[in-house]
Design a protein around this motif. Structure first.
Motif, PDB file in Angstrom:
ATOM      1  N   GLU A  71     -13.397   2.235 -10.228  1.00  0.00           N
ATOM      2  CA  GLU A  71     -14.766   1.925  -9.837  1.00  0.00           C
ATOM      3  C   GLU A  71     -15.466   3.149  -9.257  1.00  0.00           C
ATOM      4  OE1 GLU A  71     -16.142  -1.525  -8.484  1.00  0.00           O
ATOM      5  OE2 GLU A  71     -14.547  -2.805  -9.245  1.00  0.00           O
TER       6      GLU A  71
ATOM      7  N   ALA B 255      -2.431   0.081  -9.189  1.00  0.00           N
ATOM      8  CA  ALA B 255      -2.934   0.408  -7.859  1.00  0.00           C
ATOM      9  C   ALA B 255      -4.330   1.008  -7.911  1.00  0.00           C
ATOM     10  CB  ALA B 255      -1.984   1.387  -7.172  1.00  0.00           C
TER      11      ALA B 255
ATOM     12  N   ALA C  33      -6.790   1.109 -10.715  1.00  0.00           N
ATOM     13  CA  ALA C  33      -7.879   0.671 -11.591  1.00  0.00           C
ATOM     14  C   ALA C  33      -9.012   0.023 -10.793  1.00  0.00           C
ATOM     15  CB  ALA C  33      -7.358  -0.286 -12.653  1.00  0.00           C
ATOM     16  N   GLY C  34      -8.668  -0.623  -9.691  1.00  0.00           N
ATOM     17  CA  GLY C  34      -9.702  -1.334  -8.940  1.00  0.00           C
ATOM     18  C   GLY C  34     -10.319  -0.524  -7.820  1.00  0.00           C
TER      19      GLY C  34
ATOM     20  N   THR D 234     -12.495   1.866  -5.511  1.00  0.00           N
ATOM     21  CA  THR D 234     -13.819   2.467  -5.423  1.00  0.00           C
ATOM     22  C   THR D 234     -13.639   3.885  -4.893  1.00  0.00           C
ATOM     23  OG1 THR D 234     -14.010   1.710  -3.174  1.00  0.00           O
ATOM     24  CG2 THR D 234     -14.903   0.272  -4.874  1.00  0.00           C
ATOM     25  N   GLY D 235     -14.716   4.647  -4.909  1.00  0.00           N
ATOM     26  CA  GLY D 235     -14.653   5.998  -4.367  1.00  0.00           C
ATOM     27  C   GLY D 235     -14.145   6.001  -2.933  1.00  0.00           C
ATOM     28  N   GLY D 236     -14.629   5.039  -2.154  1.00  0.00           N
ATOM     29  CA  GLY D 236     -14.231   4.957  -0.748  1.00  0.00           C
ATOM     30  C   GLY D 236     -12.739   4.777  -0.580  1.00  0.00           C
ATOM     31  N   ARG D 237     -12.140   3.980  -1.486  1.00  0.00           N
ATOM     32  CA  ARG D 237     -10.711   3.751  -1.366  1.00  0.00           C
ATOM     33  C   ARG D 237      -9.920   4.998  -1.753  1.00  0.00           C
ATOM     34  NH1 ARG D 237      -9.346  -1.746  -0.120  1.00  0.00           N
ATOM     35  NH2 ARG D 237      -7.313  -0.823   0.088  1.00  0.00           N
TER      36      ARG D 237
ATOM     37  N   GLU E  21      -9.646   6.997   1.226  1.00  0.00           N
ATOM     38  CA  GLU E  21      -8.592   6.488   2.104  1.00  0.00           C
ATOM     39  C   GLU E  21      -7.216   6.971   1.657  1.00  0.00           C
ATOM     40  OE1 GLU E  21      -8.408   2.250   2.672  1.00  0.00           O
ATOM     41  OE2 GLU E  21     -10.484   2.260   3.334  1.00  0.00           O
ATOM     42  N   LEU E  22      -6.992   6.954   0.338  1.00  0.00           N
ATOM     43  CA  LEU E  22      -5.694   7.373  -0.167  1.00  0.00           C
ATOM     44  C   LEU E  22      -5.410   8.817   0.219  1.00  0.00           C
ATOM     45  CD1 LEU E  22      -5.263   5.944  -3.775  1.00  0.00           C
ATOM     46  CD2 LEU E  22      -4.155   5.236  -1.666  1.00  0.00           C
TER      47      LEU E  22
END
Lengths: 311, 279, 420
Positions: free
Chosen positions: C200, C244, C246-247, C249-252, C255-256
């Motif tokens: 996303e 892990a 495909a869903g 977003t940039g924000g996530r 976080e990673l």
């Protein structure tokens, strides 16, 4: 609109115990406050919804930048030719049906449990149900999402599934969302049916027990028929609520899931109307949803009439 | 009998734990220090409760004001819908008149329209209404009361029907014979008798009004003082930044008042919902 | 038949009666020199520093303009902002005078006719000439300038220096190298993702498309397909497993990387504080995201926020004055210090670059040329229909090939442009 007014007129003569009094203008007087609220604030917007659905109506038209244009049934034709609309419609019906069944099963089972449980567990369960019921849909969905979070979620920690994404697979995702919806809505069913069971005279149940009926048998043959009016309300409400499901899906799958696999009709309508500013098309979806709900509910009511229920 | 009670009690306890757990988790996470929320070792308790998240959620905003606004809107809706729904329910259960069934079905249909789809027409309606009656125009709490009333009424009437029907007509007749006027019969005899039903329906009206995000953020555009709680807490529900502590604190703040309301009316709620089968 | 008759009757009715309530009254502004100036700014999860700077600006402004008060509302950036703005356009009485808005929303707001053209004002303002044309374009529709670019956000490649040192790797200089480096890391350190990417993450994927010569308007072109393939190749088990990623977003993905779970990430200058708060703090460096050609820089998306004056404002010149104060060099610099917002004024950026080594890769990226999404209401539609994420996710989850997914997306893009 014509179908709405004519359909129910028929069976009303068969209604079990129609009210006896003829009130002249009095009932209308009592209905006046409701009408004063509902006609302008619900009737008129619904009328507008129907109108908008036959217009080319986007943000430019809303702000007056472009003239509104009558396009007849073009919006409906666009929907009928939209493969995605049909697939979303299909999975919405299936998901809603599953939700209704699950909610009723859980709610009814726990209602029976409540009548048999000791005082303290009974009180605990009713309080817990109240808590689930009270939780706003947005916050409830968020908490469930947090519990199933791939990295920080408790579920993965407990199950040792580090990084497992519950929202990756379409059906697993529907399952989690469904569990959240049932969590939110079973208390209504449970409390209503429990209250109904409480109101059944003890003698009736005792008689059934004396006849040697098993608990299962007593439930289906004695309780269910007596609770039918309540079950009707509960079923109709569940159908209405679950078919219009929005918040849980929107929040938990961030607007429809991976590649839109978890989109349901109300989310689709919202995205069409507000996301894409296609208010006309969005309204058409709203109209279709209302008509489907209406058809389902009327079919259900008709089946009840056939069985001799009153309204 | 005894065994079935044990089994039932066990199931009830398990169901309680499962049902309550998400709520517990929400409150717990709201009190956990950020380090523990981010930690990959999740523990179902915390030894270092903190009010940081609550401070952040409440910080700077005129929170008390929003809270009171929400409460005022929800309670007004509850009271108005109880009275209006009661009258309508009496009309459809106690009188026979043309279109009675039609009216009933209309109330049912009214619940089927997806609320989200109506925001646009309602927006213009409220805007134009405000030009005539400023108290219910855009940016007012009155506008919220009106729409929530409209959306909670059909269901309230539909439910009240059962409760009114459960009141024996003999009671009214007796009162009438004693010389009581219609108004007295209605408000002094019937109204108190359907009180449990009113409580049950008011729960729904309260939730409708309290949980609303859509109208609060559509109608209250520029009046900061007329913001309601959900709209004010929205900033923490960001899909991208998982400020779980803030989200959970905000959620807790939203849920607790409803929970209090529920527990307060719990007994009457159960009595009320059962009322509709007693006849 | 009856239905149709009714519909037509209804159409006539709407034309007569309902047409009036469904459009906004014409927004004729005014030019009061006193009163209350209403300002909408975006709310932030940590708003205090922003509020402080804005407070200083207000103090300065009210001191210079006696009889004027400034009332600031902080509005949420969640989708609720769309309703807020549409509400303001449709009910001018509720509208603010000055508003901050995301530059990707511009086209729709311009089509709705909500903002005033500031072309003349900005030209007459000495500091205004200091804004690069690339950036000014993100506030321009059909030759009209609907706002002052207030700050920009630029993304570049963050990487973990400790991991790169341990595996003796060098920062990649082409997208191809990025892929091979990512795979090497994943192979030798299976606990890490090579580069954090998300299905996303539209603005993470677009530089790939642009760098291969593709574009949004021709997603089924050869360049676009190469770009989509390069990006979705990263959404695989040998880098960032689709299960892990495909869903995400940039924000996530931020976080990673910040959480130490990825060795590289495409993050913005505005993500620095998030990274510094996590386990990756002090163990990372930033380079521009490399392009398709070795040694080149992939065109970055120039995201950011503008300040605009509402057409319905009754304090037009005051509003412009306030906008020029808050968007001027002094306060742009202060906003950088408070929030990390990258200034749009070239001179302000250059001064910062001299002071802050951290900014260099981002400024190099800006200098290499930035791109923007089409300034057209169609973009809002494309964005809301999740055309790009759906395309990426279908490829990543193997529901479609690159050809199928890009063809489908191109059709959706075409429909969006055709329909508006």
């Amino acid at each position: 609109m014509t179908t709405l007014t004519t359909a129910p007129a028929g069976p009303s003569t068969r209604a079990g115990t129609p009210p006896r009094r003829r009130g002249g203008p009095r009932p209308w007087l009592y209905l006046l406050p409701s009408a004063a609220v509902l006609v302008p604030l619900l009737g008129y917007p619904v009328y507008m919804l129907g109108l908008l659905s036959v217009f080319d109506y986007r943000q430019a038209q809303v702000s007056g930048g472009e003239p509104t244009r009558f396009i007849g049934l073009a919006n409906y034709a666009a929907l009928a030719g939209d493969g995605r609309f049909w697939s979303v419609l299909g999975q919405t019906v299936a998901f809603a049906a599953a939700l209704v069944v699950a909610t009723l099963a859980v709610g009814a089972a726990l209602a029976v449990v409540l009548t048999r449980a000791a005082r303290v567990p009974r009180l605990l369960l009713s309080l817990a149900a109240m808590a689930a019921w009270a939780a706003p849909a947005v916050t409830g969905s968020t908490v469930w999402m947090f519990l199933f979070d791939a990295d920080l979620g408790l579920v993965n920690q407990v199950l040792g599934l580090d990084g497992f994404n519950w929202f990756y697979d379409k059906w697993v995702a529907f399952g989690i969302v469904g569990a959240t919806v049932v969590w939110h809505s079973f208390p209504f069913v449970m409390v209503t049916l429990y209250a109904g069971i409480q109101a059944i005279p003890a003698s009736v149940l005792e008689a059934a027990a004396l006849d040697g009926a098993s608990a299962w048998h007593a439930f289906w043959r004695v309780m269910v028929p007596m609770l039918r009016p309540l079950i009707t309300i509960v079923v109709i409400q569940s159908i209405i609520w679950d078919f219009k499901i929005f918040t849980q899906v929107y929040v938990m799958t961030s607007g429809g899931g991976i590649a839109g696999q978890n989109t349901v009709l109300n989310v689709y309508a919202y995205q069409t109307a507000f996301g894409s500013s296609e208010y006309g098309l969005g309204s058409a979806i709203g109209v279709v949803m209302t008509l489907i709900l209406l058809a389902v509910t009327l079919l259900y009511l008709r089946a009840l009439y056939r069985g001799g229920e009153k309204l | 009998m005894n065994r079935s009670r044990v089994v039932a009690s066990t199931i009830a306890v398990i169901a309680t734990v499962v049902t309550l757990f998400p709520v517990y988790w929400m409150v717990l996470s709201a009190f956990k220090p950020p380090g523990e929320i981010q930690s990959l070792e999740v523990r179902p308790w915390t030894l270092h409760p903190t009010l940081d998240h609550f401070r952040r959620v409440l910080g700077g905003e005129n929170f008390a004001r929003y809270f009171l606004n929400s409460l005022a809107v929800a309670l007004t809706v509850v009271v108005l819908s109880a009275v209006v729904a009661f009258l309508a329910a009496v009309a459809v259960t106690r009188f026979r008149f043309r279109f009675r069934t039609t009216v009933l079905i209309m109330f049912l249909i009214a619940q089927m329209v997806p609320v989200e789809a109506l925001t646009i027409p309602l927006f213009f309606l409220v805007r134009d209404l405000g030009a005539v009656v400023p108290a219910v125009g855009l940016n007012t709490l009155g506008s919220l009361v009106l729409v929530h009333l409209a959306f909670s009424l059909p269901f309230a009437i539909w439910m009240m029907r059962g409760f009114v029907a459960a009141v024996p007509e003999a009671l009214e007749e007796a009162a009438t014979i004693d010389g009581a006027s219609r108004a007295v019969v209605l408000w002094r005899v019937m109204f108190p008798l359907v009180a449990p039903g009113l409580v049950a329906t008011s729960v729904f009206s309260f939730i409708t009004a309290w949980n609303d995000f859509i109208f609060a953020r559509t109608f209250i555009i520029s009046a900061k003082d007329h913001q309601t709680l959900p709209a004010a807490l929205l900033v923490f529900f960001k899909p991208d930044e998982n400020d779980w502590g803030g989200i959970m604190a905000a959620s807790t703040l939203m849920t607790v008042p409803v929970l209090v309301f529920f527990v307060a009316v719990q007994r009457r709620l159960v009595a009320g919902l059962g009322g509709s089968v007693k006849d | 038949m009856k239905m149709l008759n009714r519909a037509i009757a209804g159409a006539a009715l709407l034309a007569l009666a309902a047409c009036a309530p469904s459009t906004a009254p014409s927004a004729s502004g005014g030019d009061d020199k006193s009163g209350t100036l209403r300002v909408w700014l975006f709310d932030e999860p940590n708003r205090a520093p922003k509020e402080k700077v804005v407070g200083e600006a207000i103090k300065e402004f009210t001191a210079a303009n006696p009889g004027v008060t400034v009332e600031v509302s902080y509005i949420p950036t969640t989708p609720a902002r769309h309703e807020k703005f549409k509400g303001a356009f449709n009910d001018p009485a509720s509208a603010p005078d000055v508003a901050e808005y995301g530059n990707t929303d511009l086209a729709e707001y311009a089509a709705a006719g909500g903002f005033a053209d500031l072309n003349e004002d900005l030209r007459a303002w000495p500091e205004g000439r200091d804004i690069g044309t690339d950036l000014l374009r993100s506030a321009t529709v059909d030759g009209k300038v609907y706002g002052l670019p207030w700050y920009i956000g630029i993304r570049a490649l963050y990487y973990r220096t400790d991991v790169f040192g341990e595996l003796k790797l060098k920062p990649p200089t082409s997208l191809k190298e990025l892929t091979s480096t990512a795979r090497t890391i994943r192979e030798k350190r299976p606990d890490l993702y090579g580069v954090a990417v998300g299905g996303e993450y539209t603005f993470g994927a677009l530089p790939f498309v642009w760098s291969f010569g593709g574009d949004l308007e021709k997603l089924d072109g050869a360049g676009s397909r190469e770009g989509v393939k390069a990006y979705t190749d990263l959404l695989a088990d040998d880098n960032c497993p689709p299960q892990a990623c495909a869903g995400l977003t940039g924000g996530r993905t931020v976080e990673l990387f910040a959480g130490g779970k990825a060795a590289m990430g495409i993050l913005g200058n505005f993500n620095r504080s998030a990274v510094d708060a996590g386990p990756a703090a002090g163990k990372y460096a930033v380079v521009p995201l490399p392009g398709a050609e070795p040694g080149s820089i992939a065109p970055a998306f120039a995201g950011g926020n503008n300040l605009g004056v509402m057409k319905s404002s009754r304090h037009r010149s005051l509003a412009v004055k306030f906008l020029e104060l808050l968007g001027g060099k002094t306060y742009q610099t202060k906003m950088y210090e408070a929030m990390g917002n990258l200034p749009t004024l070239t001179s302000a950026r250059e001064e910062l670059a001299a002071k802050e080594a951290f900014l260099k890769p981002f400024l190099d990226t800006v200098a290499a040329g930035t791109r923007f999404v089409p300034v057209d209401p169609a973009w809002v539609k494309i964005d809301n229909q999740k055309v790009i994420p759906t395309m990426l996710q279908k490829v990543a989850t193997k529901q479609a090939t690159v050809e199928q997914a890009t063809t489908e997306a191109a059709a959706a893009v075409k429909a969006a442009f055709g329909g508006s």
